[in-house]
Design a protein around this motif. Structure first.
Motif, PDB file in Angstrom:
ATOM      1  N   THR A  80       0.793  -1.113  -0.078  1.00 48.32           N
ATOM      2  CA  THR A  80       0.093   0.008  -0.037  1.00 48.32           C
ATOM      3  C   THR A  80       0.803   1.288   0.055  1.00 48.32           C
ATOM      4  N   SER A  81       1.848   1.095   0.849  1.00 47.19           N
ATOM      5  CA  SER A  81       2.708   2.317   0.961  1.00 47.19           C
ATOM      6  C   SER A  81       3.495   2.557  -0.569  1.00 47.19           C
ATOM      7  N   LEU A  82       3.839   1.615  -1.022  1.00 44.91           N
ATOM      8  CA  LEU A  82       4.639   1.661  -2.464  1.00 44.91           C
ATOM      9  C   LEU A  82       3.577   2.233  -3.460  1.00 44.91           C
ATOM     10  N   ILE A  83       2.458   1.738  -3.330  1.00 45.67           N
ATOM     11  CA  ILE A  83       1.194   2.308  -4.447  1.00 45.67           C
ATOM     12  C   ILE A  83       1.367   3.653  -4.459  1.00 45.67           C
ATOM     13  N   PHE A  84       1.080   4.221  -3.213  1.00 48.65           N
ATOM     14  CA  PHE A  84       1.034   5.863  -3.051  1.00 48.65           C
ATOM     15  C   PHE A  84       2.161   6.491  -2.839  1.00 48.65           C
ATOM     16  N   ASP A  85       3.252   5.762  -2.822  1.00 50.96           N
ATOM     17  CA  ASP A  85       4.664   6.529  -2.863  1.00 50.96           C
ATOM     18  C   ASP A  85       4.839   7.487  -1.719  1.00 50.96           C
ATOM     19  N   LYS A  86       4.139   6.797  -0.529  1.00 51.29           N
ATOM     20  CA  LYS A  86       4.351   7.591   0.806  1.00 51.29           C
ATOM     21  C   LYS A  86       5.479   6.888   1.782  1.00 51.29           C
ATOM     22  N   ASP A  87       5.457   7.428   2.950  1.00 48.92           N
ATOM     23  CA  ASP A  87       6.489   6.826   3.867  1.00 48.92           C
ATOM     24  C   ASP A  87       5.597   5.560   4.256  1.00 48.92           C
ATOM     25  N   TYR A  88       6.463   4.472   4.634  1.00 44.44           N
ATOM     26  CA  TYR A  88       6.036   3.338   5.291  1.00 44.44           C
ATOM     27  C   TYR A  88       4.697   3.162   6.298  1.00 44.44           C
ATOM     28  N   LEU A  89       3.434   3.009   5.720  1.00 42.09           N
ATOM     29  CA  LEU A  89       2.391   3.267   6.624  1.00 42.09           C
ATOM     30  C   LEU A  89       2.204   1.934   7.526  1.00 42.09           C
ATOM     31  N   ILE A  90       3.145   1.682   8.260  1.00 37.53           N
ATOM     32  CA  ILE A  90       3.221   0.629   9.124  1.00 37.53           C
ATOM     33  C   ILE A  90       3.371   1.005  10.597  1.00 37.53           C
ATOM     34  N   PRO A  91       2.349   0.527  11.088  1.00 34.19           N
ATOM     35  CA  PRO A  91       2.129   0.725  12.827  1.00 34.19           C
ATOM     36  C   PRO A  91       3.683   0.539  13.430  1.00 34.19           C
ATOM     37  N   ASN A  92       4.058   1.526  14.412  1.00 32.12           N
ATOM     38  CA  ASN A  92       5.168   1.216  15.243  1.00 32.12           C
ATOM     39  C   ASN A  92       5.434   0.112  15.664  1.00 32.12           C
ATOM     40  N   ARG A  93       4.482  -0.550  16.120  1.00 35.27           N
ATOM     41  CA  ARG A  93       4.539  -1.817  16.799  1.00 35.27           C
ATOM     42  C   ARG A  93       5.076  -2.893  15.846  1.00 35.27           C
ATOM     43  N   MET A  94       4.538  -2.681  14.588  1.00 33.07           N
ATOM     44  CA  MET A  94       5.172  -3.603  13.428  1.00 33.07           C
ATOM     45  C   MET A  94       6.511  -3.353  13.059  1.00 33.07           C
ATOM     46  N   MET A  95       6.866  -2.085  12.880  1.00 29.95           N
ATOM     47  CA  MET A  95       8.128  -1.471  12.582  1.00 29.95           C
ATOM     48  C   MET A  95       9.316  -1.996  13.667  1.00 29.95           C
ATOM     49  N   ASN A  96       8.939  -1.994  14.837  1.00 29.08           N
ATOM     50  CA  ASN A  96       9.994  -2.322  16.035  1.00 29.08           C
ATOM     51  C   ASN A  96       9.690  -3.651  16.228  1.00 29.08           C
ATOM     52  N   TYR A  97       9.029  -4.414  15.443  1.00 25.78           N
ATOM     53  CA  TYR A  97       9.007  -5.823  16.032  1.00 25.78           C
ATOM     54  C   TYR A  97      10.404  -6.644  15.666  1.00 25.78           C
ATOM     55  N   LYS A  98      11.072  -7.205  16.814  1.00 24.29           N
ATOM     56  CA  LYS A  98      12.419  -7.674  16.581  1.00 24.29           C
ATOM     57  C   LYS A  98      12.434  -8.944  16.145  1.00 24.29           C
ATOM     58  N   MET A  99      13.269  -9.350  15.036  1.00 23.67           N
ATOM     59  CA  MET A  99      13.505 -10.542  14.401  1.00 23.67           C
ATOM     60  C   MET A  99      14.844 -11.099  14.552  1.00 23.67           C
ATOM     61  N   SER A 100      14.849 -12.394  14.886  1.00 27.52           N
ATOM     62  CA  SER A 100      16.007 -13.070  15.600  1.00 27.52           C
ATOM     63  C   SER A 100      17.112 -13.129  14.266  1.00 27.52           C
ATOM     64  N   LYS A 101      18.578 -12.669  14.430  1.00 27.34           N
ATOM     65  CA  LYS A 101      19.366 -12.804  13.307  1.00 27.34           C
ATOM     66  C   LYS A 101      19.433 -13.991  12.666  1.00 27.34           C
ATOM     67  N   LYS A 102      19.349 -15.163  13.807  1.00 26.82           N
ATOM     68  CA  LYS A 102      19.584 -16.652  13.301  1.00 26.82           C
ATOM     69  C   LYS A 102      18.489 -17.041  12.429  1.00 26.82           C
ATOM     70  N   ASN A 103      17.120 -16.938  12.798  1.00 27.39           N
ATOM     71  CA  ASN A 103      16.159 -17.104  11.986  1.00 27.39           C
ATOM     72  C   ASN A 103      16.141 -16.188  10.691  1.00 27.39           C
ATOM     73  N   LEU A 104      16.430 -15.113  10.752  1.00 28.38           N
ATOM     74  CA  LEU A 104      16.398 -14.234   9.442  1.00 28.38           C
ATOM     75  C   LEU A 104      17.419 -14.809   8.493  1.00 28.38           C
ATOM     76  N   ILE A 105      18.645 -15.089   9.079  1.00 30.58           N
ATOM     77  CA  ILE A 105      19.658 -15.751   8.022  1.00 30.58           C
ATOM     78  C   ILE A 105      19.306 -16.989   7.494  1.00 30.58           C
ATOM     79  N   LYS A 106      18.222 -17.663   8.115  1.00 33.55           N
ATOM     80  CA  LYS A 106      18.061 -18.860   7.516  1.00 33.55           C
ATOM     81  C   LYS A 106      16.821 -18.574   6.390  1.00 33.55           C
TER      82      LYS A 106
END
Length: 215
Positions: free
Chosen positions: A78-104
């Motif tokens: 949605t953000s890409l279509i309207f060429d706006k800043d990422y319309l993502i809630p702060n809670r989701m933007m700040n969600y932490k992912m494990s580096k180990k799982n991300l590398i997989k």
């Protein structure tokens, strides 16, 4: 954060190399979605959608994970279509992912792109370079994300939408119109599959209720 994915793609044919370099740039045990998008830079939104879709290409996933993945793809697209800043809630933007799982996931994405890049190349550029077509592709990404979030407890209901997103994202990144068309075909097949499941479920429910004398 200003989006730049709507700019004309570089069509470098080297996104597998870009993906493979990601682990080297992560210097912490955890990374947030915001950090990942910043790390990916110009094409961060499309790369993120692609990476999110990869774990679901294997037809085995944990219940409920497709909803979270679909939501992330939905808001990014949605953000890409309207060429706006990422319309993502702060809670989701700040969600932490494990580096180990991300590398997989990154490694799985790298392997898939390595095989694909032998066959994909910039072609049928009208499907990727025209602004209107990029928006249309974005709307189809949103539609695929909505299918992702449909809670149907049956096989392939995460895999098929993930395939749609993967084809569309890679096609846009690599400027391959044929891959975009493959994404459209996947969307048609997915829509037919979901529609058939819903209709069969409704018919089965009607028969069951009729048998019980409730209708």
């Amino acid at each position: 954060m200003v989006l730049q994915d709507s700019d004309t793609p570089e069509c470098c044919g080297c996104y597998s190399n870009i993906i493979s370099d990601i682990p080297k740039k992560i210097n912490r045990d955890e990374i947030t979605l915001n950090d990942f998008l910043e790390l990916m830079g110009k094409s961060g939104g499309l790369i993120t959608c692609m990476v999110i879709s990869v774990p679901f290409l294997i037809p085995i996933s944990l219940p409920g994970t497709g909803i979270a993945a679909g939501l992330a793809i939905f808001v990014i697209s949605t953000s890409l279509i309207f060429d706006k800043d990422y319309l993502i809630p702060n809670r989701m933007m700040n969600y932490k992912m494990s580096k180990k799982n991300l590398i997989k996931v990154i490694n799985a994405t790298f392997r898939m792109l390595t095989h694909l890049e032998k066959y994909i190349k910039p072609r049928l550029l009208i499907m990727t370079r025209k602004s209107i077509m990029r928006k249309i592709n974005g709307f189809f990404m949103i539609f695929s994300a909505m299918l992702f979030m449909t809670p149907l407890p049956i096989p392939l209901t995460d895999t098929l939408p993930a395939l749609c997103v993967f084809f569309l994202a890679v096609g846009a990144l690599e400027c391959d119109g044929y891959l975009i068309l493959a994404g459209y075909a996947a969307i048609i097949i997915t829509t037919i599959y979901f529609g058939s499941v819903i209709l069969l479920g409704y018919a089965g429910l009607s028969v069951g209720l009729s048998y019980l004398g409730l209708v």
